[in-house]
Design an enzyme around this catalytic site. Structure first.
Site, PDB file in Angstrom:
ATOM      1  N   LYS A  20      44.008  26.203  52.528  1.00  0.00           N
ATOM      2  CA  LYS A  20      43.783  27.648  52.638  1.00  0.00           C
ATOM      3  C   LYS A  20      42.292  27.962  52.577  1.00  0.00           C
ATOM      4  O   LYS A  20      41.788  28.775  53.359  1.00  0.00           O
ATOM      5  CB  LYS A  20      44.534  28.384  51.528  1.00  0.00           C
ATOM      6  CG  LYS A  20      44.403  29.906  51.592  1.00  0.00           C
ATOM      7  CD  LYS A  20      45.448  30.585  50.717  1.00  0.00           C
ATOM      8  CE  LYS A  20      45.089  30.558  49.244  1.00  0.00           C
ATOM      9  NZ  LYS A  20      44.155  31.659  48.879  1.00  0.00           N
ATOM     10  N   SER A  21      41.589  27.328  51.645  1.00  0.00           N
ATOM     11  CA  SER A  21      40.158  27.608  51.479  1.00  0.00           C
ATOM     12  C   SER A  21      39.378  27.288  52.750  1.00  0.00           C
ATOM     13  O   SER A  21      38.525  28.074  53.189  1.00  0.00           O
ATOM     14  CB  SER A  21      39.595  26.793  50.310  1.00  0.00           C
ATOM     15  OG  SER A  21      40.177  27.180  49.089  1.00  0.00           O
ATOM     16  N   ARG A  25      37.497  30.014  55.717  1.00  0.00           N
ATOM     17  CA  ARG A  25      36.098  29.851  56.094  1.00  0.00           C
ATOM     18  C   ARG A  25      35.957  29.489  57.563  1.00  0.00           C
ATOM     19  O   ARG A  25      35.043  29.977  58.249  1.00  0.00           O
ATOM     20  CB  ARG A  25      35.446  28.785  55.199  1.00  0.00           C
ATOM     21  CG  ARG A  25      35.271  29.236  53.742  1.00  0.00           C
ATOM     22  CD  ARG A  25      35.087  28.035  52.811  1.00  0.00           C
ATOM     23  NE  ARG A  25      34.770  28.406  51.434  1.00  0.00           N
ATOM     24  CZ  ARG A  25      35.654  28.875  50.553  1.00  0.00           C
ATOM     25  NH1 ARG A  25      36.930  29.047  50.917  1.00  0.00           N
ATOM     26  NH2 ARG A  25      35.285  29.172  49.320  1.00  0.00           N
ATOM     27  N   SER A 170      33.012  34.883  40.308  1.00  0.00           N
ATOM     28  CA  SER A 170      33.692  34.312  41.469  1.00  0.00           C
ATOM     29  C   SER A 170      32.681  33.613  42.362  1.00  0.00           C
ATOM     30  O   SER A 170      31.680  34.214  42.759  1.00  0.00           O
ATOM     31  CB  SER A 170      34.417  35.390  42.275  1.00  0.00           C
ATOM     32  OG  SER A 170      34.955  34.838  43.468  1.00  0.00           O
ATOM     33  N   GLN A 172      33.194  32.995  45.279  1.00  0.00           N
ATOM     34  CA  GLN A 172      33.339  33.582  46.616  1.00  0.00           C
ATOM     35  C   GLN A 172      32.212  34.553  46.946  1.00  0.00           C
ATOM     36  O   GLN A 172      31.922  34.783  48.120  1.00  0.00           O
ATOM     37  CB  GLN A 172      34.697  34.268  46.742  1.00  0.00           C
ATOM     38  CG  GLN A 172      35.859  33.293  46.735  1.00  0.00           C
ATOM     39  CD  GLN A 172      37.208  33.975  46.610  1.00  0.00           C
ATOM     40  OE1 GLN A 172      37.292  35.190  46.497  1.00  0.00           O
ATOM     41  NE2 GLN A 172      38.267  33.191  46.609  1.00  0.00           N
ATOM     42  N   SER A 198      33.430  27.165  39.302  1.00  0.00           N
ATOM     43  CA  SER A 198      34.127  26.817  40.545  1.00  0.00           C
ATOM     44  C   SER A 198      33.162  26.287  41.602  1.00  0.00           C
ATOM     45  O   SER A 198      33.304  26.573  42.792  1.00  0.00           O
ATOM     46  CB  SER A 198      34.900  28.023  41.091  1.00  0.00           C
ATOM     47  OG  SER A 198      35.784  28.550  40.133  1.00  0.00           O
ATOM     48  N   ASP A 330      42.311  26.871  40.120  1.00  0.00           N
ATOM     49  CA  ASP A 330      43.635  26.937  40.730  1.00  0.00           C
ATOM     50  C   ASP A 330      44.581  25.862  40.206  1.00  0.00           C
ATOM     51  O   ASP A 330      45.793  25.925  40.458  1.00  0.00           O
ATOM     52  CB  ASP A 330      43.527  26.838  42.256  1.00  0.00           C
ATOM     53  CG  ASP A 330      43.004  28.120  42.876  1.00  0.00           C
ATOM     54  OD1 ASP A 330      42.974  29.155  42.180  1.00  0.00           O
ATOM     55  OD2 ASP A 330      42.618  28.099  44.064  1.00  0.00           O
ATOM     56  N   LYS A 357      42.505  36.306  38.753  1.00  0.00           N
ATOM     57  CA  LYS A 357      43.081  35.914  40.036  1.00  0.00           C
ATOM     58  C   LYS A 357      44.114  36.971  40.445  1.00  0.00           C
ATOM     59  O   LYS A 357      44.018  38.129  40.053  1.00  0.00           O
ATOM     60  CB  LYS A 357      43.696  34.516  39.909  1.00  0.00           C
ATOM     61  CG  LYS A 357      42.676  33.428  39.588  1.00  0.00           C
ATOM     62  CD  LYS A 357      41.759  33.166  40.772  1.00  0.00           C
ATOM     63  CE  LYS A 357      40.833  32.005  40.526  1.00  0.00           C
ATOM     64  NZ  LYS A 357      40.031  31.670  41.716  1.00  0.00           N
ATOM     65  N   ARG A 361      46.433  34.491  35.191  1.00  0.00           N
ATOM     66  CA  ARG A 361      47.237  33.273  35.257  1.00  0.00           C
ATOM     67  C   ARG A 361      47.354  32.569  33.911  1.00  0.00           C
ATOM     68  O   ARG A 361      48.304  31.811  33.690  1.00  0.00           O
ATOM     69  CB  ARG A 361      46.667  32.324  36.319  1.00  0.00           C
ATOM     70  CG  ARG A 361      46.922  32.812  37.735  1.00  0.00           C
ATOM     71  CD  ARG A 361      46.338  31.900  38.784  1.00  0.00           C
ATOM     72  NE  ARG A 361      46.699  32.365  40.129  1.00  0.00           N
ATOM     73  CZ  ARG A 361      46.065  32.005  41.233  1.00  0.00           C
ATOM     74  NH1 ARG A 361      45.033  31.184  41.161  1.00  0.00           N
ATOM     75  NH2 ARG A 361      46.456  32.474  42.408  1.00  0.00           N
TER      76      ARG A 361
END
Length: 453
Positions: A20-21, A25, A170, A172, A198, A330, A357, A361
């Site tokens: 997915k990551s 991208r 994050s 991201q 991360s 994750d 998230k 979680r």
């Protein structure tokens, strides 16, 4: 959709879904190009949100051979060549935080105003640091509610410059600025105000950018170039670059976040003498490949043929371990599920950022595993699962509208006595649409209620 999972053993061969990551991208990178093909993409609810955003910016994303979009082996992207158009309508990112963050920076390149929103869960997730960074770069970037959460309004264009941003909320944010910064006039220099969490996810970005012909560099405190994102004080990407993958195409590797559930299933429930084989486990920059080392430390009988991209795992007696998930958030749900089966305590540390998230979680896994009979202790930055005190029995649990919670609970359900009902099973579509089909092929006893509703 309710999913009923009955205590089962598993055996056989399955294949990892595409990452997915990387797919997120790759689709956006192809959008930044003047056209490219993304091969072996993950077509899921989240990645379709990114594809829609590329289209909203004036690009197009279509299956290569005329098949259904959901069944596509390759997606042909007609890019907007680094100059996104102002969208005709609001961009709906659905439940995808990756889409919202990457696309927010892309929207800053447009010479006009873009509005982004998402579902209820996404509208509660933090975007403030990215909005502030874009504002410092001269872009109007605001939350309509003034709380740093979507809906967002972004007005460009972004020329580039130097900006400071926290690294502990994050990764991201860094990815979004690097990807957009490559096509600005001035480039972007990012200074981290806090250590990067991360980091492997930024390594994924750096690897993919390199594959698309983009040079971006992590730097240390003295400005010296580093080999990877870990320990970086900042990042530099020059402007005026062009996205162009070699041969006009890019192939997405397998997803180790998703592989973690298959590995865990084999470690706790493989039929005696019969291994579970997982194909498509090709090495990449993904930090979540640490799942192999983690289950091995727990005592699992596991082998990874990196050249062939095959993981083989057999059921073993597991023991609790300590795991720092600062770089692999994750994996927390998977590790928590394994901890409920292992002897002793499994202590998952450095996990406060995992609370931001799709759901919190940390609390979600503690509370739902408790329903199954596990014993847990939750602290702000640590989750401890007391495996020796746990006696897993089937119960009704809530997947919290979070794909990773659903899949981790399915692993725990394999060894819980009786039948476990998991509410919200449809949310696996976010990252692993055929998860329950793959598990059924391995022998899991699973029934789905309301799948057609």
């Amino acid at each position: 959709m309710d999913v009923n999972v009955t205590s089962s053993t598993v055996r056989g061969t399955t294949r990892a879904p595409p990452s997915k990551s990387y797919t997120h991208r790759a689709l956006l990178a192809a959008g930044y190009s003047d056209g490219a093909t993304v091969r072996s993409p993950l077509v899921s609810a989240d990645t379709k949100a990114t594809a829609r955003a590329v289209t909203a910016f004036g690009g197009a994303v279509e299956p290569e051979s005329g098949e259904r979009f959901d069944d596509a082996d390759a997606l042909v992207v007609d890019g907007f060549d680094g100059r996104p158009a102002v969208p005709d309508d609001v961009i709906d990112c659905a439940n995808s935080g990756t889409t919202m963050r990457l696309v927010t920076a892309a929207a800053a390149l447009a010479d006009g105003t873009t509005v982004l929103t998402g579902d209820e869960s996404l509208r509660s997730r933090p975007q403030g640091p990215l909005l502030e960074a874009l504002g410092d770069l001269g872009v109007r970037a605001e939350s309509t509610r003034g709380n740093g959460q979507a809906p967002l309004v972004v007005s460009g264009p972004l020329a580039g410059g130097e900006v400071a941003i926290p690294g502990n909320v994050s990764s991201q944010y860094v990815t979004a600025l690097l990807m957009a910064g490559a096509v600005t006039e001035e480039g972007v220099e990012i200074d981290l105000t806090t250590p990067l969490k991360s980091a492997p996810y930024v390594d994924i970005t750096l690897e993919l950018l390199d594959d698309f012909g983009i040079e971006a560099t992590p730097v240390g405190d003295g400005g010296d170039a580093l080999d990877g994102a870990a320990g970086a004080a900042g990042f530099v990407v020059d402007g005026g670059q062009s996205y162009a993958p070699a041969g006009g195409s890019y192939t997405v590797p397998g997803d180790f976040s998703s592989i973690s559930y298959l590995v865990a299933a084999g470690a706790v429930a493989a039929e005696p003498g019969e291994p579970v084989r997982i194909e498509g486990a090709v090495p990449s920059a993904q930090g979540d490949s640490a799942i192999v080392e983690i289950v091995e430390r727990m005592g699992a009988d596991i082998e990874w043929d990196r050249e062939a991209g095959v993981i083989t795992v057999r059921r073993s007696e597991l023991s609790g371990v300590e795991v720092d998930v600062g770089d692999t958030p994750d994996l927390l749900p998977t590790i928590a599920a394994l901890g409920a089966v292992a002897d002793g305590d499994t202590r998952i540390m450095n996990c406060e950022h995992v609370r931001y998230k799709e759901t919190d979680r940390v609390s979600a896994m503690a509370e739902e595993l408790e329903k199954l009979g596990a014993k847990t202790t939750e602290e702000p930055d640590t989750l401890t699962v007391h495996g020796s005190e746990s006696d897993l029995r089937g119960a009704s649990v809530d997947g919290r509208a979070d794909h990773r919670i659903v899949m981790a609970l399915a692993v725990a359900a394999l060894v819980a006595e009786g039948t476990t009902t998991i509410r919200g099973g449809e949310h696996v579509d976010v990252s692993f649409p055929n998860f329950f089909d793959a598990m059924a092929d391995l022998g899991i006893a699973v029934e789905r209620d309301g799948a057609g509703e």
